[in-house]
Design an enzyme around this catalytic site. Structure first.
Site, PDB file in Angstrom:
ATOM      1  N   GLU A 174      18.161  86.716  59.930  1.00 62.25           N
ATOM      2  CA  GLU A 174      19.075  86.252  60.996  1.00 62.25           C
ATOM      3  C   GLU A 174      19.218  84.735  60.919  1.00 62.25           C
ATOM      4  O   GLU A 174      18.419  84.056  60.253  1.00 62.25           O
ATOM      5  CB  GLU A 174      18.549  86.709  62.368  1.00 62.25           C
ATOM      6  CG  GLU A 174      18.584  88.231  62.506  1.00 62.25           C
ATOM      7  CD  GLU A 174      18.134  88.743  63.854  1.00 62.25           C
ATOM      8  OE1 GLU A 174      18.097  87.981  64.824  1.00 62.25           O
ATOM      9  OE2 GLU A 174      17.792  89.946  63.929  1.00 62.25           O
TER      10      GLU A 174
ATOM     11  N   ARG B 282      22.736  79.783  66.204  1.00 66.57           N
ATOM     12  CA  ARG B 282      23.756  80.251  67.156  1.00 66.57           C
ATOM     13  C   ARG B 282      24.530  79.134  67.837  1.00 66.57           C
ATOM     14  O   ARG B 282      25.699  79.296  68.157  1.00 66.57           O
ATOM     15  CB  ARG B 282      23.088  81.099  68.228  1.00 66.57           C
ATOM     16  CG  ARG B 282      22.622  82.372  67.666  1.00 66.57           C
ATOM     17  CD  ARG B 282      22.062  83.263  68.711  1.00 66.57           C
ATOM     18  NE  ARG B 282      21.505  84.393  67.989  1.00 66.57           N
ATOM     19  CZ  ARG B 282      20.702  85.291  68.504  1.00 66.57           C
ATOM     20  NH1 ARG B 282      20.348  85.206  69.770  1.00 66.57           N
ATOM     21  NH2 ARG B 282      20.243  86.276  67.781  1.00 66.57           N
TER      22      ARG B 282
ATOM     23  N   ARG C 278      17.200  78.869  71.037  1.00 70.39           N
ATOM     24  CA  ARG C 278      16.228  79.893  70.624  1.00 70.39           C
ATOM     25  C   ARG C 278      16.547  80.414  69.234  1.00 70.39           C
ATOM     26  O   ARG C 278      17.694  80.763  68.931  1.00 70.39           O
ATOM     27  CB  ARG C 278      16.248  81.063  71.607  1.00 70.39           C
ATOM     28  CG  ARG C 278      15.373  82.228  71.171  1.00 70.39           C
ATOM     29  CD  ARG C 278      15.387  83.332  72.189  1.00 70.39           C
ATOM     30  NE  ARG C 278      16.674  83.972  72.295  1.00 70.39           N
ATOM     31  CZ  ARG C 278      16.996  85.117  71.687  1.00 70.39           C
ATOM     32  NH1 ARG C 278      16.126  85.734  70.921  1.00 70.39           N
ATOM     33  NH2 ARG C 278      18.187  85.638  71.849  1.00 70.39           N
TER      34      ARG C 278
ATOM     35  N   HIS D 133      25.795  83.999  72.424  1.00 71.06           N
ATOM     36  CA  HIS D 133      25.718  84.740  71.154  1.00 71.06           C
ATOM     37  C   HIS D 133      27.097  84.674  70.517  1.00 71.06           C
ATOM     38  O   HIS D 133      28.100  84.956  71.185  1.00 71.06           O
ATOM     39  CB  HIS D 133      25.298  86.190  71.405  1.00 71.06           C
ATOM     40  CG  HIS D 133      24.831  86.877  70.163  1.00 71.06           C
ATOM     41  ND1 HIS D 133      25.679  87.182  69.116  1.00 71.06           N
ATOM     42  CD2 HIS D 133      23.601  87.299  69.777  1.00 71.06           C
ATOM     43  CE1 HIS D 133      24.982  87.768  68.145  1.00 71.06           C
ATOM     44  NE2 HIS D 133      23.718  87.850  68.531  1.00 71.06           N
TER      45      HIS D 133
HETATM   46  P1  FAD Z   1      14.207  92.248  80.612  1.00 65.53           P
HETATM   47  O1  FAD Z   1      14.008  93.176  79.507  1.00 65.53           O
HETATM   48  O2  FAD Z   1      15.581  91.797  80.894  1.00 65.53           O
HETATM   49  O3  FAD Z   1      13.624  92.951  81.914  1.00 65.53           O
HETATM   50  C1  FAD Z   1      13.804  92.369  83.180  1.00 65.53           C
HETATM   51  C2  FAD Z   1      13.441  93.401  84.210  1.00 65.53           C
HETATM   52  O4  FAD Z   1      13.394  92.811  85.500  1.00 65.53           O
HETATM   53  C3  FAD Z   1      14.423  94.547  84.323  1.00 65.53           C
HETATM   54  O5  FAD Z   1      13.673  95.728  84.490  1.00 65.53           O
HETATM   55  C4  FAD Z   1      15.204  94.238  85.604  1.00 65.53           C
HETATM   56  O6  FAD Z   1      15.728  95.355  86.232  1.00 65.53           O
HETATM   57  C5  FAD Z   1      14.089  93.619  86.429  1.00 65.53           C
HETATM   58  N1  FAD Z   1      14.528  92.764  87.517  1.00 65.53           N
HETATM   59  C6  FAD Z   1      15.298  91.653  87.445  1.00 65.53           C
HETATM   60  N2  FAD Z   1      15.440  91.112  88.677  1.00 65.53           N
HETATM   61  C7  FAD Z   1      14.733  91.898  89.535  1.00 65.53           C
HETATM   62  C8  FAD Z   1      14.515  91.870  90.919  1.00 65.53           C
HETATM   63  N3  FAD Z   1      15.043  90.933  91.712  1.00 65.53           N
HETATM   64  N4  FAD Z   1      13.765  92.851  91.479  1.00 65.53           N
HETATM   65  C9  FAD Z   1      13.223  93.841  90.720  1.00 65.53           C
HETATM   66  N5  FAD Z   1      13.417  93.910  89.384  1.00 65.53           N
HETATM   67  C10 FAD Z   1      14.144  92.944  88.804  1.00 65.53           C
HETATM   68  N6  FAD Z   1      15.761  89.320  71.529  1.00 65.53           N
HETATM   69  C11 FAD Z   1      15.077  89.485  70.381  1.00 65.53           C
HETATM   70  O7  FAD Z   1      14.009  88.909  70.198  1.00 65.53           O
HETATM   71  N7  FAD Z   1      15.588  90.296  69.412  1.00 65.53           N
HETATM   72  C12 FAD Z   1      16.754  90.962  69.548  1.00 65.53           C
HETATM   73  O8  FAD Z   1      17.153  91.698  68.664  1.00 65.53           O
HETATM   74  C13 FAD Z   1      17.482  90.779  70.747  1.00 65.53           C
HETATM   75  N8  FAD Z   1      18.683  91.379  70.922  1.00 65.53           N
HETATM   76  C14 FAD Z   1      19.306  91.276  72.130  1.00 65.53           C
HETATM   77  C15 FAD Z   1      20.502  91.972  72.340  1.00 65.53           C
HETATM   78  C16 FAD Z   1      21.111  91.947  73.582  1.00 65.53           C
HETATM   79  C17 FAD Z   1      22.394  92.696  73.808  1.00 65.53           C
HETATM   80  C18 FAD Z   1      20.521  91.195  74.625  1.00 65.53           C
HETATM   81  C19 FAD Z   1      21.151  91.162  75.974  1.00 65.53           C
HETATM   82  C20 FAD Z   1      19.366  90.472  74.413  1.00 65.53           C
HETATM   83  C21 FAD Z   1      18.750  90.505  73.162  1.00 65.53           C
HETATM   84  N9  FAD Z   1      17.578  89.797  72.923  1.00 65.53           N
HETATM   85  C22 FAD Z   1      16.919  89.956  71.740  1.00 65.53           C
HETATM   86  C23 FAD Z   1      16.921  89.063  73.991  1.00 65.53           C
HETATM   87  C24 FAD Z   1      15.775  89.918  74.541  1.00 65.53           C
HETATM   88  O9  FAD Z   1      16.204  91.256  74.616  1.00 65.53           O
HETATM   89  C25 FAD Z   1      15.332  89.486  75.928  1.00 65.53           C
HETATM   90  O10 FAD Z   1      15.159  88.122  75.996  1.00 65.53           O
HETATM   91  C26 FAD Z   1      14.001  90.148  76.276  1.00 65.53           C
HETATM   92  O11 FAD Z   1      14.106  91.527  76.091  1.00 65.53           O
HETATM   93  C27 FAD Z   1      13.621  89.828  77.706  1.00 65.53           C
HETATM   94  O12 FAD Z   1      12.578  90.689  78.096  1.00 65.53           O
HETATM   95  P2  FAD Z   1      12.049  90.573  79.571  1.00 65.53           P
HETATM   96  O13 FAD Z   1      10.977  91.600  79.707  1.00 65.53           O
HETATM   97  O14 FAD Z   1      11.708  89.175  79.893  1.00 65.53           O
HETATM   98  O15 FAD Z   1      13.301  90.927  80.493  1.00 65.53           O
HETATM   99  C1  SIN Z   2      20.982  90.118  67.657  1.00 67.91           C
HETATM  100  O1  SIN Z   2      20.659  91.212  67.183  1.00 67.91           O
HETATM  101  O2  SIN Z   2      21.902  89.439  67.214  1.00 67.91           O
HETATM  102  C2  SIN Z   2      20.234  89.594  68.834  1.00 67.91           C
HETATM  103  C3  SIN Z   2      19.008  88.944  68.362  1.00 67.91           C
HETATM  104  C4  SIN Z   2      18.476  88.019  69.411  1.00 67.91           C
HETATM  105  O3  SIN Z   2      19.101  87.786  70.433  1.00 67.91           O
HETATM  106  O4  SIN Z   2      17.394  87.476  69.150  1.00 67.91           O
END
Ligand code: FAD
Ligand code: SIN
Length: 535
Positions: free
Chosen positions: A116, A285, A381, A239
């Protein structure tokens, strides 16, 4: 008002929250709260994978170097090193829990590593092109099997409760949180010895985003209202390649597609990335999204193309089965057609100030995952570093809490919630308008390219909207829409205030009237007085 008591409260059921919960369950009773179904959140949508030094010819130093270079001088080297160093062990944990990463065809003992932007080599572990879905399936099954963990879905955290707000003597600390039960609109409070904030990102602050609807920056807004410092909020990652199609809401075309040789070109078919960066279509990015923005604005084009037609249909179906099928569903055959794409808000590099063990300034409160600013990402990032951060820091937070939690009482009495009046339907329409206005203002004035004038204009509008929202909030019964609206507006203002402070261009923050980087970039930290009495 119903009050529950647990040893540990985890707000958020993404990879960070579930990792913390699983490891805390050895110590005591854990409540995991999620505002929708537990799988909904950014983690489930991750495509590219998890960056990790796992290939024998790769080195920690090389991954650290790539991360620091992408962070443009604002990543904290100690945090970067600690998180990358811990990656291998946490990946082994995920595999023990049941996650299977893709192997090279015909070589079962070798991982198939993705490439990537910004990585100097292939180092991204993946499970097809739905890594996030697979990780979340495994994590949720393990968590649901665990007798010490309760998952509460459809509860929306409204605010953290600090002892100073509720007038409890002694050092200020986090005592739990208030929630809105979205199924019956009742307010519930939860007391806990330690609270983990793992609420993910804030993409919904912007009109166009790759994030699902739950990403409304609630954790940052709640922590800031509780008086905690937030850092580097101006660094919103766009992105470069989200699908442009009238029926596709926030569908990402993974950067791994560029890793397999896809080229960006304008709608006339002219490849343009080499004009912007020697790495061409594999630039980081920030550079890529700005280049696309420039090309679209120069020609007035609504999108650009991502072209991977040099790869065979067989290869694409095997390497990107979900992308291939989804694009086909929209009438785009990746093997023969270039894919129309546009940039969209994707990741919040800043957040609540926390160290790599999740410790925040407020005793009893820990933050991990996208909500936290640990110093890993700096001004931009590196792709696939955030799942890594979520799993490493979720684990570290559980370890840290396990060693200190017994000193905290979990039984601080939380006062009843003060109810307002029901919102009339007329007012509900205004709430919806305000949602749109916040998001459109941020997209138009605080996007990929900024200027002092645009930021000033955005600030004036968001300040007025916040005042209007505060009046609703004080007068009416809270609803999920209103709570989230207050949060996106609070986070919008934090982004603007941070952006206004940084009079230079650095990483994701590009100012057309200050196009060059400062000699010594420093973090932007905002800390305000706690947001006043709870209502
Ligand atoms: P999240 O997985 O977003 O979880 C947050 C949780 O908090 C959810 O359950 C939500 O419902 C809950 N929540 C939020 N507010 C409240 C509230 N007020 N009360 C109760 N619950 C609440 N990163 C990578 O490293 N590799 C990748 O390939 C990648 N691809 C991505 C593709 C997409 C489309 C997206 C959107 C992001 C991607 N990212 C990737 C980024 C990565 O997915 C996220 O940064 C990471 O998963 C965040 O994890 P988290 O546990 O912090 O939050
Ligand atoms: C992607 O697959 O392009 C998302 C990867 C990331 O957000 O780190």
């Amino acid at each position: 008002m119903n009050t529950l008591s647990y040893d540990f409260l985890v707000i958020g059921s993404g990879l960070a929250g579930l990792t913390a919960a699983l490891h805390l369950s050895d110590e005591g009773r854990v409540l995991v709260v999620s505002k929708e179904n537990a799988a909904e959140g950014n983690s489930s949508y991750a495509q590219g994978g998890i960056a990790c030094v796992i290939d024998p010819s790769d080195t920690i130093e090389s991954h650290v170097e790539d991360t620091l270079a992408t962070g443009c001088g604002l990543s904290h080297p100690d945090a970067v090193h600690a998180i990358i160093q811990a990656g291998y062990e946490r990946i082994a944990d995920l595999e023990r829990l049941g996650l299977v990463f893709e192997r090279r065809k015909g070589k079962e003992d070798e991982y198939d590593l993705g490439q990537e932007g910004g990585h100097s080599r292939r180092r991204v572990l993946h499970a097809g092109d739905i890594t996030g879905k697979k990780v979340m399936e495994v994590m949720l099954s393990r968590v649901r099997e665990c007798g010490n963990i309760t998952i509460q879905e459809n509860w929306l955290a409204i605010d953290l409760v600090t002892t100073s707000w509720i007038g409890v003597e002694g050092n200020n600390r986090c005592a739990g949180a208030y929630f809105l039960n979205k199924e019956n609109n009742q307010i519930v409070s939860v007391q806990a010895a330690c609270t983990v904030l793992a609420t993910g990102g804030a993409g919904k602050v912007y009109l166009y985003t790759s994030n699902p609807d739950v990403a409304t920056g609630d954790g940052v807004a709640m922590a800031w209202r509780a008086g905690l410092p937030v850092r580097n909020m101006e660094f919103i990652q766009f992105h470069p390649t989200c699908l442009y199609h009238p029926n596709a809401k926030s569908f990402l075309i993974s950067e791994a597609v560029r890793g397999e040789g896809a080229k960006l070109m304008d709608i006339r078919g002219e490849a343009f990335m080499d004009k912007f960066d020697p790495r061409g279509s594999l630039a980081t990015r920030d550079v890529t999204a700005r280049a696309i923005d420039h090309v679209m604005k120069k020609h007035g084009d609504p999108y650009v193309y991502l072209d991977i037609t040099h790869q065979s249909k067989e290869f694409l179906k095997e390497r990107f089965p979900n992308l291939y099928a989804t694009c086909l569903g929209y009438g785009i055959n990746m093997a023969t057609d270039p894919i129309p794409v546009v940039p969209a808000a994707h990741y919040s590099c800043g957040g609540v100030v926390a160290d790599v063990t999740g410790r925040t300034e407020l005793p009893g409160l820990y933050a991990c995952g996208e909500v936290a600013s640990t110093g890993l990402h700096g001004a931009n990032r590196l792709a696939s570093n955030s799942l890594l951060e979520a799993v490493v820091c979720g684990y570290n937070a559980a370890m840290e809490i396990s060693s200190v939690w017994k000193q905290f009482s979990r039984d601080v009495p939380i006062p009843a919630w003060k109810l307002g009046q029901a919102v009339s339907s007329e007012e509900a329409v205004v709430v919806e308008h305000d949602w749109n206005e916040v998001r459109a203002t941020m997209w138009d004035y605080v996007g990929i390219v900024r200027s002092g004038r645009r930021l000033h204009r955005a600030h004036r509008r968001i300040r007025n909207l916040r005042e209007e929202i505060r009046q609703y909030y004080d007068s009416y019964l809270v609803t999920a829409d209103l709570i989230e609206l207050r949060n996106i507006a609070d986070v919008a203002e934090l982004i603007i205030r941070s952006a206004e402070q940084r009079k230079e261009s650095c990483g994701l923050h590009y100012m057309s009237d200050h196009p060059t980087p400062a000699k010594h970039a420093v973090d932007t930290v905002i800390r305000d007085q706690p947001g006043g009495p709870l209502t």
